[in-house]
Design a protein around this motif. Sequence first.
Motif, short mmCIF file in Angstrom:
data_model
loop_
_atom_site.label_atom_id
_atom_site.label_comp_id
_atom_site.label_asym_id
_atom_site.label_seq_id
_atom_site.Cartn_x
_atom_site.Cartn_y
_atom_site.Cartn_z
N SER A 109 0.86 -1.18 0.00
CA SER A 109 0.00 0.00 0.00
C SER A 109 0.89 1.23 0.00
O SER A 109 1.49 1.58 1.04
CB SER A 109 -0.92 0.00 1.22
N ILE A 110 1.00 1.87 -1.14
CA ILE A 110 1.88 3.04 -1.23
C ILE A 110 1.23 4.27 -0.60
O ILE A 110 1.91 5.25 -0.32
CB ILE A 110 2.30 3.33 -2.68
N SER A 111 -0.10 4.20 -0.40
CA SER A 111 -0.82 5.26 0.30
C SER A 111 -2.15 4.68 0.74
O SER A 111 -2.45 3.52 0.46
CB SER A 111 -1.04 6.47 -0.61
N SER A 112 -2.95 5.47 1.43
CA SER A 112 -4.27 5.00 1.82
C SER A 112 -5.18 4.83 0.62
O SER A 112 -6.25 4.25 0.73
CB SER A 112 -4.91 5.99 2.80
N MET A 113 -4.73 5.31 -0.56
CA MET A 113 -5.56 5.28 -1.76
C MET A 113 -5.12 4.22 -2.77
O MET A 113 -5.87 3.91 -3.69
CB MET A 113 -5.52 6.65 -2.44
N THR A 114 -3.93 3.67 -2.61
CA THR A 114 -3.38 2.80 -3.65
C THR A 114 -2.70 1.59 -3.05
O THR A 114 -1.92 1.71 -2.10
CB THR A 114 -2.35 3.56 -4.51
N SER A 115 -3.00 0.41 -3.59
CA SER A 115 -2.30 -0.80 -3.17
C SER A 115 -2.08 -1.70 -4.38
O SER A 115 -2.87 -1.71 -5.32
CB SER A 115 -3.09 -1.55 -2.09
N PHE A 116 -0.98 -2.45 -4.32
CA PHE A 116 -0.62 -3.42 -5.36
C PHE A 116 -0.54 -4.80 -4.72
O PHE A 116 -0.27 -4.93 -3.52
CB PHE A 116 0.73 -3.06 -5.99
N PHE A 117 -0.74 -5.84 -5.53
CA PHE A 117 -0.60 -7.19 -5.01
C PHE A 117 -0.05 -8.12 -6.09
O PHE A 117 -0.22 -7.90 -7.28
CB PHE A 117 -1.93 -7.73 -4.47
N ILE A 118 0.62 -9.17 -5.63
CA ILE A 118 1.15 -10.20 -6.51
C ILE A 118 1.12 -11.52 -5.76
O ILE A 118 1.39 -11.56 -4.55
CB ILE A 118 2.57 -9.86 -7.01
N THR A 119 0.76 -12.62 -6.45
CA THR A 119 0.60 -13.92 -5.81
C THR A 119 1.06 -15.03 -6.74
O THR A 119 0.85 -14.98 -7.95
CB THR A 119 -0.88 -14.18 -5.45
N TYR A 120 1.71 -16.05 -6.14
CA TYR A 120 1.91 -17.32 -6.82
C TYR A 120 1.36 -18.41 -5.90
O TYR A 120 1.65 -18.43 -4.70
CB TYR A 120 3.38 -17.60 -7.12
N ALA A 121 0.54 -19.30 -6.45
CA ALA A 121 -0.08 -20.35 -5.62
C ALA A 121 -0.30 -21.60 -6.45
O ALA A 121 -0.32 -21.56 -7.69
CB ALA A 121 -1.40 -19.85 -5.05
N THR A 122 -0.48 -22.71 -5.76
CA THR A 122 -0.84 -23.97 -6.42
C THR A 122 -2.22 -24.40 -5.95
O THR A 122 -2.70 -23.96 -4.90
CB THR A 122 0.18 -25.08 -6.11
N SER A 123 -2.86 -25.25 -6.74
CA SER A 123 -4.19 -25.75 -6.39
C SER A 123 -4.27 -27.23 -6.75
O SER A 123 -3.44 -27.76 -7.49
CB SER A 123 -5.28 -24.98 -7.15
N PHE A 124 -5.29 -27.89 -6.22
CA PHE A 124 -5.55 -29.28 -6.60
C PHE A 124 -7.04 -29.55 -6.50
O PHE A 124 -7.77 -28.85 -5.79
CB PHE A 124 -4.76 -30.26 -5.72
N ARG A 125 -7.49 -30.55 -7.24
CA ARG A 125 -8.87 -31.00 -7.14
C ARG A 125 -8.92 -32.51 -7.25
O ARG A 125 -8.42 -33.09 -8.22
CB ARG A 125 -9.76 -30.39 -8.23
#
Length: 675
Positions: free
Chosen positions: A458-474
């Motif tokens: 969150s670079i300010s109360s008005m802006t945030s960035f996100f990045i994710t790497y994840a695995t899944s299974f079924r």
Amino acid sequence: MNNRFFTPFVCLGAILVIFFFCGVVLADEENPDETEQTVGSRPEAESFELDAIVVTAGKRKDAVSDIPAHVTVITSEDISAYAGTGITELLAQESGITVRSLFGNDKQAVLDLRGMGDTAASNVIIMVDGLVLNSPDQSGASLSSVPLEQIERIEIVRGAGSVVYGSGAVGGVINIITKKSDGSPSAQIYGSYGTYDTFENRVSLDAGIRDVSVNLNAGWHDSDGYRDNGFFRKKDVSAATGCLLADRVSVTVFGSFYEDDYGLPGPVGRADISDSGRRRQTDYPEDEGETTEAKARLELDMDLEKWGSISLKRGFLFRENDFILGYSPQISRSSQKDKIDEDTRQLDFNYLKYYSLNGLSQMFQLGLDHYKTEYYREDRPDGPRKNSETESVGIFINNQWTLLEGLKMTAGARYNHYSGRFRTDTRKVFESGKYWINGDSEKSEWDNQAYALGMTYSISSMTSFFITYATSFRVPNVDEFAESEDSLKPQEGNHAEMGARHWFGDFLSCTVALFDIRIDDEIYYSDINRNYDDTTIRQGIETDISLYPLEDLRLWANYTYTKAEFDIQNTVIPLVAEHSGAAGMHWEMIEDFSLSLSGTYTGSRYDGNDLQNNRYRKLDDYFVCDGKLTWKRRNLRIFAGVHNMFNELYETSGYSEQYYPMPERTIYGGLRWNY
């Protein structure tokens, strides 16, 4: 692709991206007196919250700005302003979600997140108050058993959620949170009537004595339906009580009973689907089904102060479904019924500990869940009888570290053990009569792991960035096991996602997310259930925008581009639209009057049985527009609305050019009274 809607959505996406990055550059971080706004939620025009709190992403309370995923919160105010009548239509307006319906109502409707296609019912988890609603077979979640009037909010977390939720959390997780009593005496009466002789009635009562609160709820729905033999009738009753046992210990007990009966009009062929009269007809006037469900839930929450907190949930679901497909007048109705019995028991344990390190907040989480289902299906007359018992046990760990002010990292891992026993019995004729002969039992066991690593800034109360790497299974469900190749095994996926959220003062908010999903051994059905030899790839962009040009006016829009294809074969995955989107407005026009308008667009899709993309006609794109006018005075609301106001002829699902037509224009009206 029909260009009549393509150009506006492309323009919207381009404008949103330009606005977003211009806003980041121009954001005024030097004005400390500027009121903070919600990052990623939908505020009311007259009052903005600091930040929406979501519990679905990690089974804990998180601000949206701290979640490394594309998250949407549908509030009770959004539901009240909603121009449609069903929960599936409501969710179809959200970015990345498309709906497949067989009958034009919530019964057996499937919500598809991020282009899962034909198996979305098994690749998207639907929950109610944190407990999974999905059936162990391929029928999906029983959405018709969730009254729209009783929903407080809906949280949508897109992307892999297998670390927290285990098998099936591939496209995303949708958590429906119902209204709770605060102990204050209150009552609500709801009634509506609409096209196709559709009645909807509901009453809700709340009361409390000291530290005990009680909620009673009952409803009834009756409709002839759009098509011949398309009737749908349902009724439900529920009760919930909450009790504060001590200063830091609370208990909630919930129970409900649901019952429905419905017609099964079947599909319509290509020659009739475009004709307004013939598409309503059916070749199966006697096919029908009925369902009964009993649900119970016990929740225990304990605040251990400096030692953290514990949440324990125990859930029970008993379902019985009888139905007739292919009715014959030569045989009695009772001997033609197929029967499904399900007994599912869930246990969910969650431990949370927040602590401080170097003056920054940190979090540790430990979770354990257990699911056990006994499933029984009997096909009549003289068909096979399938018995199965499945059990899943999982344990997961999550950590969240605050590295710098505004910079947070999350990491989690799950170990899951699954075991299943399956048996198919046959009915054979002997001199003394017909008897069931037990088949050989087949057993399957798998150990699966899932991992996730994410970061938010969150670079300010008005802006945030996100990045994710994840695995899944079924893990394959019971239907898939019942008719499958011997080599059938769980599917495994790798997910990457990045995005950003930004507020432009109190005027405009937007979210942009890009995703890449690659699944190996994806489970699908052709003549039998099997794993794809080819890796499936889903890539896309999701955009959400909300605009507040006036204090009493909110405009919103979203657009999703999804590229779903086979890696080597380079063909498109059936029943996945490349382009989809929605737009709408809610306007408090004058005193006591409000107007809601919304439109949902879904692009063309390949036929559900067209893996080669060259065998059948594609399903047409469609645009459905809804509108509702509401008059409010004190505790009374009177409303009137139109669904599909432009009378679009469309279908959301089709196999081998056999289609399931959706309703044409529907008009409804009613009232809601609160005391």
